[in-house]
Scaffold this active site. Structure first.
Site, PDB file in Angstrom:
ATOM      1  N   LYS A  54      30.999 -29.302  71.928  1.00  0.00           N
ATOM      2  CA  LYS A  54      31.643 -28.347  71.023  1.00  0.00           C
ATOM      3  C   LYS A  54      33.135 -28.659  70.870  1.00  0.00           C
ATOM      4  CE  LYS A  54      28.303 -24.755  72.145  1.00  0.00           C
ATOM      5  NZ  LYS A  54      27.941 -23.614  72.990  1.00  0.00           N
ATOM      6  N   GLN A  98      30.527 -19.385  77.085  1.00  0.00           N
ATOM      7  CA  GLN A  98      29.324 -20.205  77.273  1.00  0.00           C
ATOM      8  C   GLN A  98      28.355 -19.478  78.200  1.00  0.00           C
ATOM      9  OE1 GLN A  98      28.678 -23.178  75.665  1.00  0.00           O
ATOM     10  NE2 GLN A  98      26.649 -23.039  76.587  1.00  0.00           N
ATOM     11  N   ASP A 121      30.272 -16.691  67.982  1.00  0.00           N
ATOM     12  CA  ASP A 121      28.878 -16.882  68.398  1.00  0.00           C
ATOM     13  C   ASP A 121      27.981 -15.798  67.813  1.00  0.00           C
ATOM     14  OD1 ASP A 121      27.948 -19.046  69.757  1.00  0.00           O
ATOM     15  OD2 ASP A 121      28.453 -18.306  71.764  1.00  0.00           O
TER      16      ASP A 121
END
Ligand code: NDP
Length: 287
Positions: A54, A98, A121
């Site tokens: 990422k 994460q 997200d």
């Protein structure tokens, strides 16, 4: 007739290039660039690999990326402080925590601390609510990537019978909503579905997001169906999907491979969401 292979790598590269060009233009007009902060708690190797890909993708797109790596035993309150600081940081437009987090941390409480305007997200309750109402600011990246694959392959969705296998918060539910909003007739299957094959055989568009290697086989597919394989399973060091590619490809009209299908678009959509977060921020509004 063999299915057309949907090249997720090529489509992801296209999206990333579009983001790069837009970031470049924004830098010229505002003197600023989008910034993404990724919080990686502890040293889980799979999570570290995802985070590396990422941050690398951000750099290539001209997006500022900041990696925060609190230790695996970080306290809940210290982690919340990190998120709150990022919420206030004008250089950071997107915040990604994460997952999964170590067991002692309350994942939901951490996610809910992320400013909804920076929730790239799409996992906060605010983002989920917006998605349900079909006013998403940030759709979760994997489902959003699936829509890009369908759109860029010019696969029509309205009126189609879509069957989604899996009802997770990060894939199954949001892709079902996105397909519903695009006027598909959606069936959601899960571990208690009584006759899975009977359901999947009705699908014009089948999305498999289960986490069980090659469980969707050729005889479960309607001839000519479009098959989207979200699964990432490691078998003897090899990546395989939830779809048994060899038996499904001869029956389907189009299919995503694993690797090289859905996976690459997930990262591309993270960049796109970060760009959007920048565009709605006070820095760039009106540009
Ligand atoms: P989860 O484990 O959260 O959910 C799996 C779902 O599959 C559950 O809803 C479960 O049902 C259902 N399920 C399990 N067994 C069966 C069965 N025998 N028949 C029908 N349904 C079943 O997984 P995720 O959604 O997080 O991930 C799914 C897969 O996608 C994984 O392989 C993951 O690695 C991959 N993935 C890939 C991404 C990418 O970028 N390509 C991103 C995210 C995930 P129930 O709810 O009843 O338990």
């Amino acid at each position: 007739m063999a299915a057309r292979i949907i090249d997720g790598k090529r489509i992801a590269a296209e999206i990333r290039e579009e983001v790069r060009q837009r970031v470049q233009r924004l830098r010229e007009t505002t003197g600023k660039v989008p910034g993404l902060a990724v919080i990686l708690v502890g040293d889980d190797p799979a999570s570290a690999t995802y985070v590396r890909s990422k941050t690398k993708a951000c750099q290539e797109a001209g997006i500022l990326s900041r990696r925060l790596t609190p230790p695996g035993d970080v306290s809940q309150s210290d982690l919340l402080c990190i998120v709150q600081e990022l919420n206030r940081d004008p250089e950071i437009h997107g915040i990604l925590v994460q997952l999964p987090l170590p067991k002692h941390l309350d994942e939901r409480a951490v996610l809910e601390t992320v400013d909804a305007a920076k929730d790239v997200d799409g996992f906060t309750f605010a983002s989920i609510g917006r998605l349900v109402e079909n006013h998403p600011l940030f759709a979760p990246c994997t489902p959003a990537g699936i829509l890009e694959l369908l759109d860029r392959e010019e696969i029509a969705i309205p009126g189609k019978r879509a069957v989604v296998v899996g009802r997770s918060e990060i894939v199954g539910k949001p892709i079902s909503l996105l397909l519903l909003h695009r006027h598909a007739t959606v069936t959601i299957c899960h571990s208690r579905t009584v006759d899975l094959a009977a359901e999947t055989r009705r699908a014009d568009i089948l999305v498999a997001a289960v986490g069980k290697p090659r469980m969707i086989t050729g005889e479960m597919i309607k001839p000519g169906a479009v098959v989207i394989d979200v699964g990432i399973n490691r078998i003897e060091g090899k990546l395989v999907g939830d779809v048994d590619f060899d038996s499904v490809a001869p029956v389907a009209s189009a299919i995503t491979p694993v690797p090289g299908g859905v996976g690459p678009t997930t990262v591309a959509m993270l960049l796109k969401n970060t760009l959007r977060a920048f565009e709605i921020s006070p820095t760039a509004v009106g540009v």
